[in-house]
Enzyme design. Sequence first.
Site, PDB file in Angstrom:
ATOM      1  N   GLY A 120      49.900  37.477  31.142  1.00 13.95           N
ATOM      2  CA  GLY A 120      49.337  37.229  29.811  1.00 13.95           C
ATOM      3  C   GLY A 120      48.918  35.793  29.548  1.00 13.95           C
TER       4      GLY A 120
ATOM      5  CG  ASN B 244      43.002  34.840  30.968  1.00 13.74           C
ATOM      6  OD1 ASN B 244      42.246  33.907  30.775  1.00 13.74           O
ATOM      7  ND2 ASN B 244      43.320  35.270  32.174  1.00 13.74           N
TER       8      ASN B 244
ATOM      9  CB  ILE C  80      39.704  51.710  37.251  1.00 14.86           C
ATOM     10  CG1 ILE C  80      39.846  50.551  38.239  1.00 14.86           C
ATOM     11  CG2 ILE C  80      38.246  52.161  37.136  1.00 14.86           C
ATOM     12  CD1 ILE C  80      39.512  50.862  39.659  1.00 14.86           C
ATOM     13  CG  LEU C  81      39.370  50.779  31.016  1.00 14.35           C
ATOM     14  CD1 LEU C  81      38.620  49.662  30.306  1.00 14.35           C
ATOM     15  CD2 LEU C  81      40.448  51.378  30.109  1.00 14.35           C
TER      16      LEU C  81
ATOM     17  CG  ASN D 108      37.528  41.938  33.502  1.00 14.80           C
ATOM     18  OD1 ASN D 108      38.695  41.740  33.150  1.00 14.80           O
ATOM     19  ND2 ASN D 108      37.179  42.018  34.780  1.00 14.80           N
TER      20      ASN D 108
ATOM     21  CG  HIS E 108      36.480  38.974  39.055  1.00 15.95           C
ATOM     22  ND1 HIS E 108      37.282  40.026  39.416  1.00 15.95           N
ATOM     23  CD2 HIS E 108      36.086  38.388  40.213  1.00 15.95           C
ATOM     24  CE1 HIS E 108      37.379  40.075  40.730  1.00 15.95           C
ATOM     25  NE2 HIS E 108      36.657  39.093  41.239  1.00 15.95           N
TER      26      HIS E 108
HETATM   27  C1  GRF Z   1      43.328  36.105  36.168  1.00 21.48           C
HETATM   28  O1  GRF Z   1      43.168  35.826  37.505  1.00 21.48           O
HETATM   29  C2  GRF Z   1      42.172  36.900  35.658  1.00 21.48           C
HETATM   30  O2  GRF Z   1      40.968  36.513  36.206  1.00 21.48           O
HETATM   31  C3  GRF Z   1      42.573  38.269  36.060  1.00 21.48           C
HETATM   32  O3  GRF Z   1      43.962  38.309  35.778  1.00 21.48           O
HETATM   33  C4  GRF Z   1      44.498  37.004  35.956  1.00 21.48           C
HETATM   34  C5  GRF Z   1      45.259  36.500  34.768  1.00 21.48           C
HETATM   35  O4  GRF Z   1      46.241  37.341  34.337  1.00 21.48           O
HETATM   36  N1  GRF Z   1      41.733  39.254  35.474  1.00 21.48           N
HETATM   37  P1  GRF Z   1      47.038  36.995  33.013  1.00 21.48           P
HETATM   38  O5  GRF Z   1      46.079  36.607  31.925  1.00 21.48           O
HETATM   39  O6  GRF Z   1      47.976  35.847  33.319  1.00 21.48           O
HETATM   40  O7  GRF Z   1      47.825  38.232  32.718  1.00 21.48           O
END
Ligand code: GRF
Length: 186
Positions: free
Chosen positions: A11, A13, A85-86, A100, A102
């Site tokens: 989490g 992000n 995957i949705l 999203n 990546h």
């Molecule tokens: C990142 O590498 C992002 O690009 C990918 O998940 C990772 C981050 O996970 N989609 P989180 O935000 O720490 O859960």
Amino acid sequence: MKIAVFVSGGGTNLQNIIDAVEEGTLPNVEISMVMADRDCYAIERSLDKDIRTYVLDRKTFSEDAEHNLEGEEIDLIVLAGFLTILTPEFTSKWGSKMINIHPALLPKFGGKGMYGAKVHQAVLEAGEKTSGATVHYVTAGVDEGQIICQGTFEIEAGDEVADLQRKVAEVESKIYIQAIKQISEA
Ligand code: GRF
């Protein structure tokens, strides 16, 4: 703009988005709910802020999420380290309102199974000179949707997976907030 955030992992992000909302960097954004597809630390971050949080079964995630979204007037779904995957039904309904992030420079190093350390390993094995992160719209094809923005960094001699992870996280913390801000102001 009301957003729903889907999570599967640590989490970081999600936390960046929470912080940006609290600090006023995203003045038009409200996190209405968080949905997780497994028990993960992101849930604690969400509950800690009293955000409505659901933990759903991976097998029926799309259907259950759709049910939770009904009548909520969500403007944007933000996938933040989300791994399920949705279904095509879900992506075709929400694709223009779902983004999203990546951890590489798409269109390279994407697709099914390309997540976490595997992405960075592939980047290093390919001998790339740069890597970065990509924000994109979500379509039924994994990591194939329209690119919104990218952030890059140089790969230095001796860089290992952990170095790339750290540099990607730094880039992600900037570009995901920028992309959400841009959409919230459009
Ligand atoms: C990142 O590498 C992002 O690009 C990918 O998940 C990772 C981050 O996970 N989609 P989180 O935000 O720490 O859960």
